[in-house]
Design an enzyme around this catalytic site. Structure first.
Site, mmCIF file in Angstrom:
data_model
loop_
_atom_site.group_PDB
_atom_site.id
_atom_site.type_symbol
_atom_site.label_atom_id
_atom_site.label_comp_id
_atom_site.label_asym_id
_atom_site.label_seq_id
_atom_site.Cartn_x
_atom_site.Cartn_y
_atom_site.Cartn_z
ATOM 1 N N GLY A 164 16.330 1.742 4.835
ATOM 2 C CA GLY A 164 15.405 1.415 3.569
ATOM 3 C C GLY A 164 14.417 2.531 3.664
ATOM 4 O O GLY A 164 14.209 3.420 4.592
ATOM 5 N N GLN A 168 6.300 6.776 1.376
ATOM 6 C CA GLN A 168 6.615 7.343 2.806
ATOM 7 C C GLN A 168 6.814 8.812 2.724
ATOM 8 O O GLN A 168 6.818 9.545 3.802
ATOM 9 C CB GLN A 168 7.657 6.496 3.449
ATOM 10 C CG GLN A 168 7.236 4.990 3.829
ATOM 11 C CD GLN A 168 8.358 4.387 4.517
ATOM 12 O OE1 GLN A 168 9.358 3.934 3.990
ATOM 13 N NE2 GLN A 168 8.404 4.423 5.930
ATOM 14 N N CYS A 193 10.004 0.944 11.619
ATOM 15 C CA CYS A 193 9.274 1.796 10.272
ATOM 16 C C CYS A 193 9.369 3.214 10.575
ATOM 17 O O CYS A 193 8.902 3.580 11.760
ATOM 18 C CB CYS A 193 7.971 1.155 9.964
ATOM 19 S SG CYS A 193 7.162 1.827 8.611
ATOM 20 N N LEU A 194 9.671 4.033 9.550
ATOM 21 C CA LEU A 194 9.724 5.439 9.793
ATOM 22 C C LEU A 194 8.451 5.875 9.713
ATOM 23 O O LEU A 194 8.449 7.086 10.454
ATOM 24 C CB LEU A 194 10.586 6.111 8.720
ATOM 25 C CG LEU A 194 12.239 5.382 8.599
ATOM 26 C CD1 LEU A 194 12.602 5.916 7.138
ATOM 27 C CD2 LEU A 194 12.904 5.780 9.712
ATOM 28 N N HIS A 233 9.938 -5.401 3.276
ATOM 29 C CA HIS A 233 9.367 -4.273 4.067
ATOM 30 C C HIS A 233 9.089 -3.281 2.901
ATOM 31 O O HIS A 233 7.883 -2.738 3.302
ATOM 32 C CB HIS A 233 10.199 -4.146 5.127
ATOM 33 C CG HIS A 233 9.850 -2.716 6.044
ATOM 34 N ND1 HIS A 233 9.279 -3.079 7.424
ATOM 35 C CD2 HIS A 233 9.515 -1.458 5.712
ATOM 36 C CE1 HIS A 233 9.103 -1.657 7.895
ATOM 37 N NE2 HIS A 233 9.204 -0.889 6.702
ATOM 38 N N GLU A 234 10.055 -2.947 2.224
ATOM 39 C CA GLU A 234 9.753 -1.761 1.443
ATOM 40 C C GLU A 234 8.843 -2.150 0.349
ATOM 41 O O GLU A 234 8.129 -1.145 -0.010
ATOM 42 C CB GLU A 234 11.086 -1.355 0.830
ATOM 43 C CG GLU A 234 12.280 -0.956 1.664
ATOM 44 C CD GLU A 234 11.912 0.028 2.987
ATOM 45 O OE1 GLU A 234 12.413 0.049 3.973
ATOM 46 O OE2 GLU A 234 10.979 0.743 2.623
ATOM 47 N N HIS A 273 5.536 -1.455 1.271
ATOM 48 C CA HIS A 273 5.091 -0.086 1.399
ATOM 49 C C HIS A 273 4.166 0.255 -0.081
ATOM 50 O O HIS A 273 3.462 0.976 0.008
ATOM 51 C CB HIS A 273 6.188 0.872 1.642
ATOM 52 C CG HIS A 273 6.404 1.032 2.989
ATOM 53 N ND1 HIS A 273 5.553 1.610 4.006
ATOM 54 C CD2 HIS A 273 7.500 0.643 3.803
ATOM 55 C CE1 HIS A 273 6.055 1.512 5.408
ATOM 56 N NE2 HIS A 273 7.340 1.228 5.068
#
Ligand code: K2U
Ligand code: ZN
Length: 159
Positions: free
Chosen positions: A50, A55, A103-104, A145-146, A149
């Site tokens: 994702g 991000q 997480c990226l 999660h997204e 963000h």
């Protein structure tokens, strides 16, 4: 091959902002299509399941959800990547579950996060079509999660 974008890291202010909604006149635009392509290429390059536009320093309400089996979720469903514009969770199950997240934007950190097991999401496609879809398990986790963000929340704040 689309462009791979740099990814904001924890501590950068962009990750703490509430992202702006995509405007009506942006739907079906070359800009939005390019953003979706770049998000997808960046996510794939970084082996994510994702990614959210903030991000890659674009504070707009665009996410990609792309569950697939992985070491931590070997039985995760393989799903075609879905690009969600202005996503909103309109229903949360009362049932929750814990699962490991990464997480990226937060390298080298993993943690068990409690999430609703099922969520119903209302979103728009790049073309501007409204969709309502339910997700459960790992895909539901990625959605939550997204969307966090988009609201300036990192999973580490939920540990
Ligand atoms: O938003 C991101 O930083 C992408 C995350 C998405 C994710 C959210 C919740 C749970 C797992 C992943 C990246 O995919 S982090 C890499 C990863 C992949 C599979 C499982 C765990 C972590
Ligand atoms: Zn993340």
């Amino acid at each position: 091959m689309s462009v791979v974008l740099p990814i904001a890291q924890r501590g950068e202010e962009i990750l703490t902002f509430k992202a702006a909604s995509v405007a009506q006149n942006e739907f079906n635009s070359a800009w939005l299509e390019q953003l979706a392509l770049a998000l997808q290429a960046t996510m794939l390059e970084r082996h994510g399941v994702g990614i959210a536009a903030p991000q890659v320093y674009v504070s707009k309400r665009v996410i990609i959800v792309a569950s697939r089996p992985n070491p931590r979720y070997p039985d995760a469903p393989e799903m075609p990547a879905v690009t969600m514009i202005n996503p909103e969770i309109i229903e949360y199950s009362t049932e929750t579950c814990f699962g490991e997240e990464g997480c990226l934007s937060v390298p080298e950190q993993r943690g068990q996060v409690e999430r609703a097991y099922v969520v119903k999401v209302r979103y728009f496609t790049v073309q501007g079509e409204q969709i309502e879809q339910s997700y459960e398990g790992f895909p539901a986790r990625i959605v939550q999660h997204e969307i966090d963000h988009l609201n300036g929340i990192l999973f580490v704040e939920r540990l």
